[in-house]
Motif scaffolding. Structure first.
Motif, PDB file in Angstrom:
ATOM      1  N   ASP A  33       0.821  -1.202   0.000  1.00 59.41           N
ATOM      2  CA  ASP A  33       0.000   0.000   0.000  1.00 59.41           C
ATOM      3  C   ASP A  33       0.862   1.262   0.000  1.00 59.41           C
ATOM      4  N   PHE A  34       1.925   1.242   0.812  1.00 58.61           N
ATOM      5  CA  PHE A  34       2.802   2.411   0.899  1.00 58.61           C
ATOM      6  C   PHE A  34       3.459   2.681  -0.463  1.00 58.61           C
ATOM      7  N   LEU A  35       3.970   1.601  -1.057  1.00 58.68           N
ATOM      8  CA  LEU A  35       4.640   1.758  -2.352  1.00 58.68           C
ATOM      9  C   LEU A  35       3.687   2.295  -3.409  1.00 58.68           C
ATOM     10  N   PHE A  40       4.678   5.305  -5.960  1.00 63.26           N
ATOM     11  CA  PHE A  40       4.319   5.216  -7.391  1.00 63.26           C
ATOM     12  C   PHE A  40       3.293   6.270  -7.777  1.00 63.26           C
ATOM     13  N   GLU A  41       2.270   6.377  -6.943  1.00 65.21           N
ATOM     14  CA  GLU A  41       1.184   7.320  -7.241  1.00 65.21           C
ATOM     15  C   GLU A  41       1.718   8.753  -7.295  1.00 65.21           C
ATOM     16  N   THR A  42       2.516   9.132  -6.283  1.00 62.50           N
ATOM     17  CA  THR A  42       2.996  10.518  -6.231  1.00 62.50           C
ATOM     18  C   THR A  42       3.809  10.860  -7.472  1.00 62.50           C
ATOM     19  N   ILE A  43       4.727   9.959  -7.828  1.00 67.11           N
ATOM     20  CA  ILE A  43       5.587  10.283  -8.978  1.00 67.11           C
ATOM     21  C   ILE A  43       4.777  10.312 -10.282  1.00 67.11           C
ATOM     22  N   SER A  44       3.847   9.348 -10.440  1.00 68.48           N
ATOM     23  CA  SER A  44       3.050   9.391 -11.679  1.00 68.48           C
ATOM     24  C   SER A  44       2.192  10.645 -11.736  1.00 68.48           C
ATOM     25  N   VAL A  45       1.585  11.016 -10.597  1.00 67.31           N
ATOM     26  CA  VAL A  45       0.721  12.208 -10.612  1.00 67.31           C
ATOM     27  C   VAL A  45       1.551  13.467 -10.840  1.00 67.31           C
ATOM     28  N   LEU A  46       2.742  13.496 -10.245  1.00 69.87           N
ATOM     29  CA  LEU A  46       3.630  14.645 -10.447  1.00 69.87           C
ATOM     30  C   LEU A  46       3.929  14.824 -11.943  1.00 69.87           C
ATOM     31  N   PRO A 197      11.299   8.088 -17.929  1.00 65.57           N
ATOM     32  CA  PRO A 197      11.610   6.718 -17.497  1.00 65.57           C
ATOM     33  C   PRO A 197      11.104   6.426 -16.082  1.00 65.57           C
ATOM     34  N   LEU A 198      11.341   7.372 -15.171  1.00 65.15           N
ATOM     35  CA  LEU A 198      10.896   7.158 -13.793  1.00 65.15           C
ATOM     36  C   LEU A 198       9.369   7.078 -13.726  1.00 65.15           C
ATOM     37  N   ALA A 199       8.719   7.998 -14.462  1.00 62.96           N
ATOM     38  CA  ALA A 199       7.247   8.001 -14.451  1.00 62.96           C
ATOM     39  C   ALA A 199       6.698   6.711 -15.037  1.00 62.96           C
ATOM     40  N   THR A 207       0.178   0.111 -11.936  1.00 56.64           N
ATOM     41  CA  THR A 207      -0.891  -0.552 -12.696  1.00 56.64           C
ATOM     42  C   THR A 207      -0.829  -2.073 -12.534  1.00 56.64           C
ATOM     43  N   PHE A 208       0.372  -2.618 -12.680  1.00 56.23           N
ATOM     44  CA  PHE A 208       0.487  -4.081 -12.611  1.00 56.23           C
ATOM     45  C   PHE A 208       0.331  -4.596 -11.188  1.00 56.23           C
TER      46      PHE A 208
END
Ligand code: ASP
Length: 417
Positions: A33-35, A40-46, A197-199, A207-208
Motif C-alpha cells: 500500500d505504501f509503495l 508510485f502514485e505521487t511520482i506518476s501524478v507529479l 523513465p521514472l514516471a 498498474t500491474f
C-alpha cells in the motif's frame, strides 16, 4: 544508456516489480500500500501534473507560431492553400482509419475498468452534451484557459495567429516574443520528458501491482493496432493520394523513402529531420527547392498523420479502458481536435502523447490514461514520426507535380536506389 533504452528498461522493470507485488503481497499489505499509494502514485501524478501544466501554454503559443510562420503573404498563395488543405485532409483520413479499425477490434477489458479507477472522476461533462460547433467558440477566453477547455483555446489561438499574420510586419516584437516563448516551452517539455523513465516505471509498477497481468493484453493489442493502422495509412492512403492527385509512380515514391524512414525513425523528430527530408525531397524526388523549403518545414509543424493515428487509437483504447461509450459526436470531436492539435504539435519526440491529453480532455477521459500508454509510446513515436515525415514528402511531391515544380526525370530515376 540512451533515452529509448532507459524507457524500455523502466518499462520492463515496472512490469516485473508490479507483477511481483501483485502476486506476492495481499491487497491490504502495508508495504504494498505504501509503495503504490505514496511512491508510485505521487511520482506518476507529479509527471501528469507537469504535462497538464505545459499543454495549454504550449498549444496556445505553438499554434500562433505555426500560423505566423505559414502565413508569409508571399507564400500563402494558391500553392500554400493547396498544401495546407492536403495536409489537413491526410490527417483527417489518418485518424478516421484509426477510429474505424479500432472499432473493428474492440478491447475486452471490462474486468479491468471495474477495479482500477477508484477515486477518479470520469463523469466530466462531455462535449457531445453541448452543441458541437458552438463549443469551439469561447465566450470568455480566460475562462476557457482556466477551465482547461482546449478546443476553445485552440480556436482562439488560431484566430489570433491568423489575424496577427496579416499585420506581421507591424508587430515584430509580438512575433519575436511568441517565437521566444515557443522555444522556452519546448525546452520545458524536454525537461519534463527527462522524467519519463521514472514516471513509466512508477505508472506501470502501480498498474500491474493493482491489476496483475490482465492489463498487458489490451496494451499489446493497442500497440499492434497502432502499427497496423500506420501501415495501412502508409501503403493505402499515400498510394491512393499519389494515384488520385498526381500521376507519380507510388512504387518509386516508396522505394526512395527507405533511408528517410530509417533516419526519422531514429530521431523521433520531424523537426530534427527537416534538413535531411529537404535534401531527399529535392535530390531524390526532384522537387523544386523554392517549394520544398516552404512545404517541408510547414509539414513538420502542421502535418502529423502518424501522430493522429496514435491519438485516435489511444482515445478509443482509453475510452474502452475507462468504460466510456463513445458517441458519434465524440468521434467527430476526436477527429476535429486531433487535426487542429496537429497544427500545435511540435515535431519533437513525445509531443504527440502530450497533445493526446488535449483530446482526452474533450471527451472526458481521465488524463491518467496518458501515463498508461507512455510505456509503449517511445517505440510508437519512432514509427509514427516516420509516417509523419513520409506524409510531408508525399503531399510535397503531389503539390509540386500539380504546379510543375517537380523534375520527373529525377523522380523516376531509380538508379541510385
Ligand atoms: N515525434 C513526432 C514528430 O516529431 C511527434 C509525436 O510525438 O507524435 O513528428
Amino acid at each position: 544508456m540512451n533515452f529509448t533504452k532507459k524507457i524500455l528498461f523502466a518499462m520492463a522493470a515496472g512490469i516485473i516489480i508490479g507483477i511481483i507485488l501483485n502476486v506476492s503481497l495481499s491487497n491490504d499489505n502495508v508495504i504494498k500500500d505504501f509503495l503504490i499509494s505514496n511512491i508510485f502514485e505521487t511520482i506518476s501524478v507529479l509527471f501528469l501534473s507537469l504535462l497538464k501544466m505545459i499543454v495549454l501554454p504550449l498549444i496556445f503559443v505553438s499554434i500562433i507560431c505555426g500560423t505566423l510562420s505559414m502565413s508569409d503573404p508571399n507564400k500563402l498563395t494558391r500553392l500554400g492553400f493547396k498544401t495546407i488543405l492536403l495536409y489537413m485532409l491526410s490527417t483527417v483520413i489518418a485518424i478516421s482509419i484509426a477510429l474505424i479499425i479500432s472499432n473493428m477490434f474492440p478491447y475486452s477489458i471490462n474486468e479491468i475498468q471495474e477495479n482500477s479507477f477508484n477515486g477518479l472522476d470520469i463523469n466530466e461533462p462531455k462535449i457531445s452534451e453541448k452543441n458541437f460547433i458552438l463549443n469551439f467558440i469561447p465566450e470568455n477566453f480566460f475562462f476557457a484557459l482556466s477551465s482547461g477547455n482546449v478546443l476553445q483555446v485552440l480556436f482562439f489561438a488560431l484566430f489570433m495567429g491568423i489575424t496577427a499574420s496579416f499585420i506581421k510586419i507591424d508587430i515584430p516584437v509580438f512575433v519575436d516574443l511568441m517565437e521566444n516563448l515557443n522555444q522556452i516551452l519546448i525546452n520545458i517539455v524536454f525537461v519534463i520528458i527527462k522524467i519519463t523513465p521514472l514516471a513509466v516505471f512508477c505508472l506501470l509498477a502501480k498498474t500491474f501491482a493493482n491489476q496483475g497481468v490482465d492489463v498487458l493484453t489490451p496494451l499489446i493489442q493497442y500497440f499492434v493496432l497502432v502499427i497496423v493502422v500506420l501501415l495501412i495509412h502508409f501503403f493505402g492512403s499515400f498510394y491512393i493520394f499519389l494515384t488520385l492527385f498526381s500521376n507519380l509512380n507510388p512504387f518509386i515514391f516508396y522505394k526512395k523513402l527507405k533511408q528517410l524512414l530509417i533516419f526519422t525513425f531514429s530521431t523521433s523528430s520531424s523537426n530534427a529531420s527537416i534538413p535531411y527530408t529537404l535534401d531527399i525531397v529535392t535530390k531524390k524526388y526532384g522537387v523544386d527547392k523554392s517549394f520544398s523549403s516552404f512545404s517541408i518545414p510547414l509539414g513538420a509543424t502542421i502535418n502529423m498523420d502518424g501522430t493522429a493515428i496514435m491519438q485516435g487509437c489511444a482515445a478509443y483504447f482509453l475510452a474502452s479502458y475507462y468504460g466510456i461509450a463513445l458517441e458519434f459526436t465524440d468521434y467527430l470531436t476526436i477527429i476535429a481536435t486531433a487535426t487542429l492539435a496537429s497544427i500545435g504539435t511540435a515535431g519533437i519526440p513525445s509531443a504527440g502523447i502530450i497533445m493526446l491529453s488535449v483530446i482526452l480532455e474533450q471527451i472526458g477521459i481521465p488524463l491518467e490514461g496518458v501515463a498508461l500508454l507512455l510505456g509503449v509510446d517511445r517505440l510508437l513515436d519512432m514509427m509514427r514520426t516516420s509516417i509523419n515525415v513520409a506524409g510531408d514528402t508525399c503531399i510535397t511531391c503531389i503539390v509540386a507535380k500539380s504546379e510543375g515544380l517537380i523534375n520527373t526525370k529525377i523522380f523516376e530515376d531509380t538508379s541510385e536506389n
